[in-house]
Design a protein around this motif. Structure first.
Motif, PDB file in Angstrom:
ATOM      1  N   ALA A  63       0.810  -1.167  -0.002  1.00  0.00           N
ATOM      2  CA  ALA A  63       0.007   0.153   0.031  1.00  0.00           C
ATOM      3  C   ALA A  63       1.087   1.187  -0.067  1.00  0.00           C
ATOM      4  O   ALA A  63       0.698   2.123  -0.703  1.00  0.00           O
ATOM      5  CB  ALA A  63      -0.795   0.008   1.330  1.00  0.00           C
ATOM      6  N   ILE A  64       1.764   1.334   0.914  1.00  0.00           N
ATOM      7  CA  ILE A  64       2.952   2.398   0.741  1.00  0.00           C
ATOM      8  C   ILE A  64       3.496   2.757  -0.557  1.00  0.00           C
ATOM      9  O   ILE A  64       3.393   3.932  -1.142  1.00  0.00           O
ATOM     10  CB  ILE A  64       3.834   2.178   1.743  1.00  0.00           C
ATOM     11  CG1 ILE A  64       3.401   2.305   3.413  1.00  0.00           C
ATOM     12  CG2 ILE A  64       5.139   3.142   1.672  1.00  0.00           C
ATOM     13  CD1 ILE A  64       4.333   1.893   4.393  1.00  0.00           C
ATOM     14  N   ALA A  65       3.912   1.350  -1.103  1.00  0.00           N
ATOM     15  CA  ALA A  65       4.427   1.566  -2.633  1.00  0.00           C
ATOM     16  C   ALA A  65       3.333   1.985  -3.662  1.00  0.00           C
ATOM     17  O   ALA A  65       3.637   3.128  -4.373  1.00  0.00           O
ATOM     18  CB  ALA A  65       4.936   0.334  -3.229  1.00  0.00           C
ATOM     19  N   PHE A  66       1.883   1.805  -3.372  1.00  0.00           N
ATOM     20  CA  PHE A  66       1.172   2.379  -4.317  1.00  0.00           C
ATOM     21  C   PHE A  66       0.799   3.839  -4.138  1.00  0.00           C
ATOM     22  O   PHE A  66       0.767   4.580  -5.074  1.00  0.00           O
ATOM     23  CB  PHE A  66      -0.258   1.503  -3.758  1.00  0.00           C
ATOM     24  CG  PHE A  66      -1.441   1.971  -4.568  1.00  0.00           C
ATOM     25  CD1 PHE A  66      -1.871   1.367  -5.906  1.00  0.00           C
ATOM     26  CD2 PHE A  66      -2.308   2.787  -4.249  1.00  0.00           C
ATOM     27  CE1 PHE A  66      -3.037   1.818  -6.716  1.00  0.00           C
ATOM     28  CE2 PHE A  66      -3.676   3.325  -4.909  1.00  0.00           C
ATOM     29  CZ  PHE A  66      -3.674   2.937  -6.041  1.00  0.00           C
ATOM     30  N   TYR A  67       0.598   4.164  -2.793  1.00  0.00           N
ATOM     31  CA  TYR A  67       0.382   5.571  -2.584  1.00  0.00           C
ATOM     32  C   TYR A  67       1.362   6.595  -2.969  1.00  0.00           C
ATOM     33  O   TYR A  67       1.531   7.628  -3.492  1.00  0.00           O
ATOM     34  CB  TYR A  67       0.258   5.776  -0.874  1.00  0.00           C
ATOM     35  CG  TYR A  67      -1.022   5.022  -0.491  1.00  0.00           C
ATOM     36  CD1 TYR A  67      -2.113   4.785  -1.337  1.00  0.00           C
ATOM     37  CD2 TYR A  67      -1.126   4.436   0.766  1.00  0.00           C
ATOM     38  CE1 TYR A  67      -3.114   4.033  -0.943  1.00  0.00           C
ATOM     39  CE2 TYR A  67      -2.024   3.620   1.113  1.00  0.00           C
ATOM     40  CZ  TYR A  67      -3.302   3.531   0.145  1.00  0.00           C
ATOM     41  OH  TYR A  67      -4.305   2.734   0.731  1.00  0.00           O
ATOM     42  N   GLU A  68       2.895   6.101  -2.785  1.00  0.00           N
ATOM     43  CA  GLU A  68       4.033   6.750  -3.252  1.00  0.00           C
ATOM     44  C   GLU A  68       3.770   6.974  -5.003  1.00  0.00           C
ATOM     45  O   GLU A  68       4.133   8.029  -5.421  1.00  0.00           O
ATOM     46  CB  GLU A  68       5.628   6.113  -2.941  1.00  0.00           C
ATOM     47  CG  GLU A  68       5.719   5.991  -1.584  1.00  0.00           C
ATOM     48  CD  GLU A  68       7.101   5.100  -1.033  1.00  0.00           C
ATOM     49  OE1 GLU A  68       7.327   5.619   0.127  1.00  0.00           O
ATOM     50  OE2 GLU A  68       7.426   4.145  -1.896  1.00  0.00           O
ATOM     51  N   LYS A  69       3.606   5.974  -5.599  1.00  0.00           N
ATOM     52  CA  LYS A  69       3.369   5.792  -6.990  1.00  0.00           C
ATOM     53  C   LYS A  69       2.114   6.793  -7.431  1.00  0.00           C
ATOM     54  O   LYS A  69       2.333   7.601  -8.197  1.00  0.00           O
ATOM     55  CB  LYS A  69       3.203   4.628  -7.595  1.00  0.00           C
ATOM     56  CG  LYS A  69       3.173   4.553  -8.983  1.00  0.00           C
ATOM     57  CD  LYS A  69       2.909   2.824  -9.630  1.00  0.00           C
ATOM     58  CE  LYS A  69       2.714   3.007 -11.179  1.00  0.00           C
ATOM     59  NZ  LYS A  69       2.935   1.706 -11.667  1.00  0.00           N
ATOM     60  N   VAL A  70       0.994   6.636  -6.798  1.00  0.00           N
ATOM     61  CA  VAL A  70      -0.143   7.198  -7.233  1.00  0.00           C
ATOM     62  C   VAL A  70       0.145   8.700  -6.979  1.00  0.00           C
ATOM     63  O   VAL A  70      -0.633   9.807  -7.323  1.00  0.00           O
ATOM     64  CB  VAL A  70      -1.360   6.516  -6.729  1.00  0.00           C
ATOM     65  CG1 VAL A  70      -2.700   7.493  -7.111  1.00  0.00           C
ATOM     66  CG2 VAL A  70      -1.571   5.280  -7.517  1.00  0.00           C
ATOM     67  N   PHE A  71       0.209   9.033  -5.517  1.00  0.00           N
ATOM     68  CA  PHE A  71       0.060  10.339  -4.991  1.00  0.00           C
ATOM     69  C   PHE A  71       1.379  11.222  -4.818  1.00  0.00           C
ATOM     70  O   PHE A  71       1.292  12.257  -4.386  1.00  0.00           O
ATOM     71  CB  PHE A  71      -0.709  10.388  -3.466  1.00  0.00           C
ATOM     72  CG  PHE A  71      -1.957   9.785  -3.766  1.00  0.00           C
ATOM     73  CD1 PHE A  71      -3.154  10.519  -4.542  1.00  0.00           C
ATOM     74  CD2 PHE A  71      -2.376   8.527  -2.943  1.00  0.00           C
ATOM     75  CE1 PHE A  71      -4.370  10.067  -4.485  1.00  0.00           C
ATOM     76  CE2 PHE A  71      -3.634   8.123  -3.075  1.00  0.00           C
ATOM     77  CZ  PHE A  71      -4.695   8.899  -3.789  1.00  0.00           C
ATOM     78  N   GLY A  72       2.431  10.558  -4.904  1.00  0.00           N
ATOM     79  CA  GLY A  72       3.715  11.234  -4.653  1.00  0.00           C
ATOM     80  C   GLY A  72       3.913  11.031  -3.241  1.00  0.00           C
ATOM     81  O   GLY A  72       4.601  12.155  -2.720  1.00  0.00           O
ATOM     82  N   ALA A  73       3.469  10.150  -2.326  1.00  0.00           N
ATOM     83  CA  ALA A  73       3.527  10.216  -1.026  1.00  0.00           C
ATOM     84  C   ALA A  73       5.102  10.109  -0.482  1.00  0.00           C
ATOM     85  O   ALA A  73       5.767   9.450  -1.226  1.00  0.00           O
ATOM     86  CB  ALA A  73       2.760   8.784  -0.489  1.00  0.00           C
ATOM     87  N   THR A  74       5.372  10.679   0.553  1.00  0.00           N
ATOM     88  CA  THR A  74       6.766  10.420   1.197  1.00  0.00           C
ATOM     89  C   THR A  74       6.619   9.899   2.550  1.00  0.00           C
ATOM     90  O   THR A  74       5.958  10.230   3.267  1.00  0.00           O
ATOM     91  CB  THR A  74       7.141  11.857   1.337  1.00  0.00           C
ATOM     92  OG1 THR A  74       7.282  12.671   0.011  1.00  0.00           O
ATOM     93  CG2 THR A  74       8.655  11.716   1.573  1.00  0.00           C
TER      94      THR A  74
END
Length: 153
Positions: free
Chosen positions: A26-37
């Motif tokens: 999920a962290i990898a998904f949110y990093e990819k989709v939203f540019g999450a840090t």
């Protein structure tokens, strides 16, 4: 003893805390989709994530893996979620397309809305519902109410 502010300055007042089966993915998904840090990750001895914090712009989401023995379950384990997490992004069409390409299920296509946003919705691969929007028109509350009344006649 030093006193501290009961509301830490480096946290928003309200932060969604979500639970997923597969927090690392999920962290990898949110990093990819939203540019999450990723700000913080607390691993458990069994490899699960006990707690993580992700910055999305000036917002923050917290998340963990499922821990059924403690009653901590994600939406796929409980039959879905009634909650939608809203995120403003610079390019809603690109973010929406990236999410779908990364495995999200489209639930509402991206369209211009009567209230001045261009937005769409999807359910991520972990069962959480997201609304992504870009602000496209500055309206007064009266203009929004007028448009809503006209639309819902």
């Amino acid at each position: 003893m030093p006193t501290v502010d009961p509301i830490p300055s480096h946290y928003p007042r309200v932060s969604p805390y979500i639970c997923v089966n597969g927090a690392a993915d999920a962290i990898a998904f949110y990093e990819k989709v939203f540019g999450a840090t990723e700000r913080l990750r607390i691993p458990m001895p069994d490899g699960k994530i006990g707690h993580a914090e992700l910055a999305i712009g000036n917002g923050l989401i917290m998340l963990s893996d499922e821990f059924p023995e403690m009653g901590v379950l994600g939406p796929k384990s409980t039959g879905g979620t009634p909650v939608t997490i809203s995120v403003y992004v610079a390019d809603v069409d690109a973010v929406y397309a990236t999410a779908i390409e990364a495995g999200a299920e489209p639930t509402r296509p991206v369209e211009d809305q009567f209230y001045g946003d261009r937005s769409g919705q999807f359910v991520d691969p972990f069962g959480h519902r997201w609304s992504v929007s870009s602000f496209i028109e500055d309206l007064t509350p009266e203009q929004v109410l007028e448009r809503a009344a006209k639309m819902f006649q």
